[in-house]
Design a protein around this motif. Structure first.
Motif, short mmCIF file in Angstrom:
data_model
loop_
_atom_site.label_atom_id
_atom_site.label_comp_id
_atom_site.label_asym_id
_atom_site.label_seq_id
_atom_site.Cartn_x
_atom_site.Cartn_y
_atom_site.Cartn_z
N VAL A 116 1.09 -1.15 0.31
CA VAL A 116 0.08 -0.41 0.09
C VAL A 116 1.17 1.31 0.08
N THR A 134 0.00 4.24 -1.98
CA THR A 134 -0.03 5.22 -3.15
C THR A 134 -1.54 5.76 -2.00
N LEU A 135 -1.77 6.84 -1.54
CA LEU A 135 -3.15 7.62 -0.74
C LEU A 135 -4.14 6.82 -0.87
N THR A 136 -4.59 6.49 -2.38
CA THR A 136 -6.01 5.82 -2.63
C THR A 136 -6.11 4.85 -1.89
N ARG A 137 -5.73 4.13 -1.42
CA ARG A 137 -4.90 2.39 -1.13
C ARG A 137 -5.08 2.34 0.00
N LYS A 138 -3.88 3.72 0.63
CA LYS A 138 -4.11 4.03 2.12
C LYS A 138 -6.02 3.93 2.19
N SER A 139 -6.20 5.27 1.84
CA SER A 139 -7.60 6.02 2.45
C SER A 139 -8.36 4.32 2.20
N ARG A 140 -8.46 3.16 1.32
CA ARG A 140 -9.56 2.24 0.82
C ARG A 140 -9.68 1.26 2.09
N LYS A 141 -8.46 1.40 2.25
CA LYS A 141 -7.93 0.43 3.51
C LYS A 141 -7.73 0.82 4.63
N GLN A 151 -10.67 2.80 5.20
CA GLN A 151 -12.52 2.82 5.19
C GLN A 151 -12.80 1.68 5.35
#
Length: 248
Positions: A212, A214-221, A223
């Motif tokens: 993980v 990228t910022l998108t992957r971190k926020s998805r995880k 959430q």
């Protein structure tokens, strides 16, 4: 006693003349010889075994064996009693005695008390009755053994009745207010729906990439983790409590 010259007022003149009072009036010069003669005569008389004039036993009358043992008196033989008449035969066990009569043995024999059972628990013979020792199961043989007592049954009925009345009161109060109570079918349906949603989120969480970066992957995880945590708390709440109220 020689004269002594003391003044007339001396204290020695008041004492009696004790030496003149103790002096014997007459004494003989032959007394010591007489005493020695008496002692000699008494010693010569005691040289023999017993008195000298006792007749000695005859040698023919010697002590024989068993002569000093006590002897029983001889039995006197008298006329013997003989019985010519024969006694009646002993009745059989199956025979009954005549009406109104009892056997003399049953009438005279005392009824002996049966000894009470006891246990000896020490080597000195300490004895304790089994009835009060707790080793005999006497309470098991009671009529109502193993049954719930009446007072406990009444208490349980009262508790159940009070719980039902309290639930009824809460139901009426919640129906009047902005809250309503979920039925058992609704609670089970919501619990199954929450479990199904939690399983879907867990499946999505497993499919995330390992790295993980990228910022998108971190926020998805983050959430997915928050949603799964909330669902787990809701499932635990529905499983723990059977009575749940929700807003209308």
């Amino acid at each position: 006693m020689a004269e002594t010259f003391y003044p007339q007022e001396s204290i020695y003149n008041l004492l009696p003349d004790l030496l003149d009072a103790e002096k014997p009036k007459h004494s003989t010069r032959f007394r010591p010889a007489a005493i020695r003669l008496d002692d000699k005569v008494s010693k010569i008389a005691m040289k023999t075994m017993g008195p000298a004039k006792v007749e000695t036993p005859s040698p023919e009358k010697y002590l024989k064996k068993h002569s000093r043992e006590p002897k029983l008196p001889q039995k006197k033989e008298g006329p013997r009693r003989t019985c010519t008449a024969r006694k009646p035969a002993v009745p059989l066990r199956s025979e009954q005695p005549p009406a109104g009569r009892k056997s003399p043995k049953a009438a005279t024999a005392p009824v002996r008390p049966r000894p009470s059972a006891a246990s000896v628990d020490t080597n000195r013979g300490h004895k304790e009755l089994l009835e009060h020792s707790g080793l005999v199961p006497k309470y098991v043989k009671k009529k109502g053994y193993g049954e719930v007592p009446q007072y406990l049954q009444h208490r349980g009925e009262e508790l159940q009745r009070s719980a039902e009345e309290y639930d009824k009161y809460l139901t009426e109060r919640t129906e009047e207010g902005p809250m309503r109570r979920l039925s058992d079918e609704e609670r089970r349906a919501n619990l199954e729906s929450l479990k199904k949603t939690l399983a879907e989120l867990q499946d999505k969480y497993r499919r995330l990439p390992v790295v993980v970066d990228t910022l998108t992957r971190k926020s998805r995880k983050l959430q997915l983790e928050a949603e799964m945590k909330q669902l787990e708390s809701d499932v635990e709440l529905f499983q723990r409590f059977k009575t749940i109220y929700i807003a209308k």
